[in-house]
Design a protein around this motif. Structure first.
Motif, PDB file in Angstrom:
ATOM      1  N   TRP A 176       0.752  -1.230   0.008  1.00  0.00           N
ATOM      2  CA  TRP A 176      -0.022   0.038  -0.021  1.00  0.00           C
ATOM      3  C   TRP A 176       0.836   1.184  -0.038  1.00  0.00           C
ATOM      4  O   TRP A 176       1.951   1.082   0.667  1.00  0.00           O
ATOM      5  CB  TRP A 176      -0.873   0.157   1.200  1.00  0.00           C
ATOM      6  CG  TRP A 176      -1.815  -0.890   1.089  1.00  0.00           C
ATOM      7  CD1 TRP A 176      -1.989  -2.248   1.530  1.00  0.00           C
ATOM      8  CD2 TRP A 176      -3.480  -0.484   0.839  1.00  0.00           C
ATOM      9  NE1 TRP A 176      -3.201  -2.889   1.339  1.00  0.00           N
ATOM     10  CE2 TRP A 176      -4.069  -1.843   0.914  1.00  0.00           C
ATOM     11  CE3 TRP A 176      -4.127   0.545   0.562  1.00  0.00           C
ATOM     12  CZ2 TRP A 176      -5.628  -2.002   0.550  1.00  0.00           C
ATOM     13  CZ3 TRP A 176      -5.478   0.429   0.067  1.00  0.00           C
ATOM     14  CH2 TRP A 176      -5.922  -0.814   0.264  1.00  0.00           C
ATOM     15  N   SER A 224      -0.652   7.947  -1.391  1.00  0.00           N
ATOM     16  CA  SER A 224      -1.807   7.972  -2.132  1.00  0.00           C
ATOM     17  C   SER A 224      -3.045   7.306  -1.468  1.00  0.00           C
ATOM     18  O   SER A 224      -4.152   7.250  -1.952  1.00  0.00           O
ATOM     19  CB  SER A 224      -1.663   7.513  -3.503  1.00  0.00           C
ATOM     20  OG  SER A 224      -1.261   6.082  -3.380  1.00  0.00           O
ATOM     21  N   LYS A 225      -2.811   6.350  -0.480  1.00  0.00           N
ATOM     22  CA  LYS A 225      -3.812   5.521   0.347  1.00  0.00           C
ATOM     23  C   LYS A 225      -4.320   4.587  -0.844  1.00  0.00           C
ATOM     24  O   LYS A 225      -5.567   4.267  -0.592  1.00  0.00           O
ATOM     25  CB  LYS A 225      -4.707   6.400   1.120  1.00  0.00           C
ATOM     26  CG  LYS A 225      -4.226   7.239   2.234  1.00  0.00           C
ATOM     27  CD  LYS A 225      -5.244   7.894   2.810  1.00  0.00           C
ATOM     28  CE  LYS A 225      -4.703   8.625   3.847  1.00  0.00           C
ATOM     29  NZ  LYS A 225      -3.513   9.462   3.874  1.00  0.00           N
ATOM     30  N   LYS A 226      -3.456   3.936  -1.542  1.00  0.00           N
ATOM     31  CA  LYS A 226      -4.118   3.137  -2.654  1.00  0.00           C
ATOM     32  C   LYS A 226      -3.383   1.827  -2.552  1.00  0.00           C
ATOM     33  O   LYS A 226      -1.984   1.765  -2.170  1.00  0.00           O
ATOM     34  CB  LYS A 226      -3.954   3.631  -3.951  1.00  0.00           C
ATOM     35  CG  LYS A 226      -4.887   4.875  -4.275  1.00  0.00           C
ATOM     36  CD  LYS A 226      -4.721   5.432  -5.565  1.00  0.00           C
ATOM     37  CE  LYS A 226      -5.848   6.624  -5.902  1.00  0.00           C
ATOM     38  NZ  LYS A 226      -5.519   6.994  -7.312  1.00  0.00           N
TER      39      LYS A 226
END
Length: 329
Positions: free
Chosen positions: A103, A107-109
């Motif tokens: 992760w 970008s928190k993706k």
């Protein structure tokens, strides 16, 4: 005979009083109310990552004690084996049975997923360590397999130096060497990419605890019964052995207090012990604050040689003033 014993009893009582130094500054805060199964401080102590009993993973700001990111439940593996934060706190690795999920915390993706297996085909991931430069990763397995993978080239060198689950992996400060320790009682230092150990040490029982100094000069290792040593990372030679009155002690977490002679260890119960690394002497044992019986320390961080912060399985952050031990050896 009674008269002869009386002075000895007085000495023992006085010695016991010396151990009544209060180190704890009390609980700072409680992270959630569901208990902590896995918890780690970032290398610089500014972040915390936790997995609670509901399989919820959160990344916390250590100063504000507020959650900055929570992995969505539908993106979580059924069982989290481990979590890893990169040195720069920008990457989070969530470890499942046979998969790493990378992760981006900026970008928190979810960036990518990578699968790993053991040589036996049935092993699950038991320990993971990311190199300081974040270009290499060691993925250890329950069947004793060690995977040495380059994240950029995607080349994986796999070998099986252990016969039982590898529970501990520690990188050096340059990303060239790493330690493994397993339930087969074996510990070894490896050069990344090579199946030949730099040195090995063997213990009579499974290794329960491993810690290294930041400069990779020495390490602490404990087996499950009565062998706890501080050794050199040049050749593995013992430098000191921990001394205590009990027949044996169980060690879980351990941490060198940098720029000092102190070593902090936790037990399987609610206890914190501080040791002198040169003499091996026990400087004292203290009870952590608890909410539930049986709470243990899941991780520790020392921002300086005078301060220690512990995270318990109750989710309690507790501060300790180590300067109280300055004159004790």
């Amino acid at each position: 005979m009674l008269y002869r014993l009386f002075p000895i009893i007085i000495v023992l009582i006085l010695a016991g009083c010396e151990d009544d130094i209060s180190l704890s500054n009390g609980t700072v805060t409680q992270l959630g109310d569901k208990g902590i199964l896995i918890g780690h401080f970032s290398q610089d102590g500014t972040k915390l990552v936790t997995v609670d009993s509901s399989n919820s993973l959160s990344v916390w700001n250590s100063d504000t004690r507020a959650p900055e990111f929570t992995v969505p439940q539908d993106k979580m593996p059924d069982m989290v084996r481990e979590v890893v934060l990169s040195k720069d706190n920008n990457m989070l690795i969530v470890v499942g049975d046979n998969q790493l999920r990378f992760w981006s915390l900026t970008s928190k993706k979810l960036v990518t997923k990578v699968n790993f297996t053991g040589v036996s085909g049935y092993g699950y991931i038991s320990s993971v360590a990311l190199s300081p430069a974040m270009d290499k990763i060691v993925v250890a397995m329950s069947d004793g397999t060690v995977n040495m993978a380059h994240l950029h080239t995607q080349v994986n060198n796999q070998f099986a130096p252990h016969s039982r689950p590898v529970m501990h992996v520690e990188w050096d400060d340059k990303g060239e060497l790493f330690l493994t320790a397993a339930q087969d009682g074996k510990l070894a230092l490896w050069r990344f990419g090579s199946p030949e150990p730099v040195f090995t040490k063997e213990f009579n029982h499974r290794v329960t605890s491993l810690a290294v100094r930041n400069d990779f000069s020495e390490f602490f290792v404990s087996d499950a019964l009565d062998n706890q040593v501080i050794a050199s990372l040049i050749d593995g030679a013992d430098k000191s052995e921990l001394k205590y009155m009990a027949r044996f002690k169980v060690f879980r977490k351990a941490l060198f207090i940098e720029q000092s002679r102190l070593l902090a260890t936790s037990s399987s119960k609610s206890q914190l012990t501080i040791w002198d690394t040169k003499s091996g002497n026990e400087l004292g044992t203290w009870q952590i604050n608890t909410v539930n019986s049986g709470a243990t320390i899941v991780d520790m961080y020392a921002p300086s040689k005078e301060k220690l912060v512990t995270l318990s399985s109750d989710g309690l952050l507790e501060e300790w003033a180590l300067n109280m031990l300055a004159n004790r050896r």
